[in-house]
Write a protein that holds these residues in place. Structure first.
Motif, short mmCIF file in Angstrom:
data_model
loop_
_atom_site.label_atom_id
_atom_site.label_comp_id
_atom_site.label_asym_id
_atom_site.label_seq_id
_atom_site.Cartn_x
_atom_site.Cartn_y
_atom_site.Cartn_z
N PRO A 220 0.81 -1.22 0.00
CA PRO A 220 0.00 0.00 0.00
C PRO A 220 0.85 1.27 0.00
O PRO A 220 0.44 2.30 -0.55
N GLY A 221 2.04 1.19 0.61
CA GLY A 221 2.93 2.34 0.67
C GLY A 221 3.79 2.53 -0.57
O GLY A 221 4.62 3.45 -0.61
N GLY A 222 3.61 1.67 -1.58
CA GLY A 222 4.33 1.83 -2.84
C GLY A 222 5.66 1.12 -2.92
O GLY A 222 6.41 1.32 -3.89
N ILE A 223 5.99 0.28 -1.95
CA ILE A 223 7.23 -0.51 -2.03
C ILE A 223 7.01 -1.65 -3.01
O ILE A 223 5.98 -2.34 -2.98
N VAL A 224 7.97 -1.87 -3.90
CA VAL A 224 7.89 -2.94 -4.90
C VAL A 224 8.94 -4.00 -4.58
O VAL A 224 10.12 -3.71 -4.43
N ILE A 225 8.47 -5.24 -4.48
CA ILE A 225 9.33 -6.39 -4.15
C ILE A 225 9.21 -7.40 -5.28
O ILE A 225 8.11 -7.65 -5.79
N ALA A 226 10.33 -8.01 -5.68
CA ALA A 226 10.32 -9.09 -6.68
C ALA A 226 10.92 -10.33 -6.04
O ALA A 226 12.02 -10.29 -5.50
N THR A 227 10.19 -11.44 -6.10
CA THR A 227 10.64 -12.69 -5.50
C THR A 227 11.44 -13.52 -6.49
O THR A 227 11.26 -13.41 -7.70
N ASP A 228 12.33 -14.36 -5.96
CA ASP A 228 13.17 -15.24 -6.80
C ASP A 228 13.63 -14.51 -8.06
O ASP A 228 13.45 -14.97 -9.19
N TYR A 229 14.25 -13.39 -7.83
CA TYR A 229 14.63 -12.48 -8.92
C TYR A 229 15.85 -13.01 -9.66
O TYR A 229 16.91 -13.22 -9.07
N ASN A 230 15.70 -13.23 -10.97
CA ASN A 230 16.83 -13.73 -11.77
C ASN A 230 17.25 -12.74 -12.86
O ASN A 230 18.17 -13.04 -13.64
N GLY A 231 16.60 -11.59 -12.90
CA GLY A 231 16.93 -10.58 -13.90
C GLY A 231 16.19 -10.74 -15.21
O GLY A 231 16.22 -9.84 -16.05
N TRP A 232 15.54 -11.88 -15.40
CA TRP A 232 14.79 -12.11 -16.64
C TRP A 232 13.36 -11.59 -16.53
O TRP A 232 12.84 -10.98 -17.46
N TYR A 233 12.73 -11.88 -15.41
CA TYR A 233 11.36 -11.44 -15.17
C TYR A 233 11.42 -10.22 -14.25
O TYR A 233 11.78 -10.34 -13.08
N ARG A 234 11.07 -9.06 -14.79
CA ARG A 234 11.25 -7.82 -14.05
C ARG A 234 9.94 -7.06 -13.92
O ARG A 234 9.15 -7.02 -14.87
N THR B 178 24.39 -10.64 -10.67
CA THR B 178 24.61 -9.32 -11.27
C THR B 178 23.29 -8.55 -11.38
O THR B 178 22.86 -8.19 -12.49
N PRO B 179 22.63 -8.30 -10.25
CA PRO B 179 21.37 -7.55 -10.31
C PRO B 179 21.62 -6.10 -10.68
O PRO B 179 22.75 -5.59 -10.54
N ASP B 180 20.60 -5.43 -11.13
CA ASP B 180 20.71 -4.02 -11.46
C ASP B 180 21.19 -3.25 -10.23
O ASP B 180 20.62 -3.40 -9.13
N PRO B 181 22.23 -2.44 -10.34
CA PRO B 181 22.76 -1.71 -9.18
C PRO B 181 21.77 -0.72 -8.60
O PRO B 181 21.97 -0.24 -7.47
N GLY B 182 20.68 -0.42 -9.32
CA GLY B 182 19.68 0.49 -8.79
C GLY B 182 18.76 -0.14 -7.75
O GLY B 182 18.00 0.56 -7.07
N ILE B 183 18.82 -1.47 -7.61
CA ILE B 183 17.99 -2.17 -6.61
C ILE B 183 18.61 -1.95 -5.24
O ILE B 183 19.77 -2.32 -5.00
#
Length: 281
Positions: A80-94, A115-120
């Motif tokens: 609700p506060g606008g935080i975005v979380i991605a589970t089991d993040y592999n860089g392909w599904y964003r 090698t995740p995006d450095p902006g995360i």
């Protein structure tokens, strides 16, 4: 009062029971609303985008949490506060926007990236980078409290050998909801695991039928967790029906018209629902 609301009320009362000492050097960690029996309050790292860290996770005026299936075992969770979380993040599904937090598991390269995006801002490994130790995640970001419960995996694809505590069940406590992602679960959970996990209102469960666990074993885990909303994921090979067939009349089943669902404490189904999002079928 319904049991889940009673648990939430007790947790909130406990959180404010101790006096707030001005100028105190240590911030008191949040009480997990999801742990049915908590022997100790976990140490926690607070992450804040502005100002000093709060005593408790931030409370948003909203109550809706949006869950979107992106692919394989990756979900986007929007608080609700606008935080975005991605589970089991592999860089392909964003997610469409840069996530604030990503979680990963070590079982396969389809569940993590080195090698995740450095902006995360927050990259959470479900395994420890120190041999012999468990991953220990206790993090508050905005209105989300994130913790983990480790489990063993049979092997570590690309990294060699069996790996103790190589998988994490990530638990997201948001707007009163307890949301769990089982990751790459290879073994049925123990009583100790269930105690650590506590209550899960929503659970994301792999239904591949063998790469993780067989449908019968996975169904036993889901029945024991007693979640209100079950979201299948990680389907390879067997149709979702192979997993669904393990459940009887105590569970409803529905196919979603799209890849997202919006849920809140008020809108949780009264009868456990296996809800197959578009893209999983």
């Amino acid at each position: 009062m319904k049991p889940r609301y009673l648990i939430l009320a007790i947790a909130c009362l406990a959180a404010f029971a101790a006096p707030n000492l001005a100028g105190a050097q240590e911030q008191r960690p949040p009480v997990s609303q999801c742990q049915a029996i908590a022997q100790t309050i976990p140490k926690v790292t607070f992450a804040s985008f502005s100002g000093a860290p709060p005593l408790m996770p931030a409370v948003s005026e909203g109550e809706d949490v949006k869950l979107t299936f992106l692919g394989h075992s990756t979900f986007e969770i929007e608080t609700p506060g606008g935080i975005v979380i991605a589970t089991d993040y592999n860089g392909w599904y964003r997610p469409a926007t840069m996530p604030d937090v990503v979680t990963m598991n070590k079982a396969h390269t389809t569940h993590y990236t080195l090698t995740p995006d450095p902006g995360i801002k927050h990259v959470l490994h479900g395994w420890s980078d120190i041999p012999g130790e468990k991953a220990n995640i206790n993090l508050v970001v905005g209105d989300a409290y994130i913790r983990n419960v480790t489990t063993d995996i049979r092997f570590s694809y690309g990294l060699g050998g069996a790996h103790e505590n190589g998988n994490s069940i990530f638990i997201f406590e948001i707007a009163g909801l307890c949301i769990g992602h089982l990751g790459h679960l290879h073994y049925e959970l123990t009583d100790a695991h269930y105690t650590e996990i506590g209550r899960l209102d929503v659970v994301m469960v792999p239904v591949d039928g063998g790469l993780t666990m067989g449908a019968d074993s996975m169904s036993r885990v889901i029945k024991r967790l007693r979640s209100s909303l079950i979201l299948p994921m990680h389907r390879r090979g067997p149709p979702v029906e192979a997993f669904v067939s393990m459940f009887g009349k105590d569970f409803d089943v529905a196919n979603a018209p799209d890849a997202s669902i919006i849920v809140s404490m008020r809108t949780l189904p009264k009868k456990p629902l296996i809800y197959v999002l578009k893209g999983v079928q």
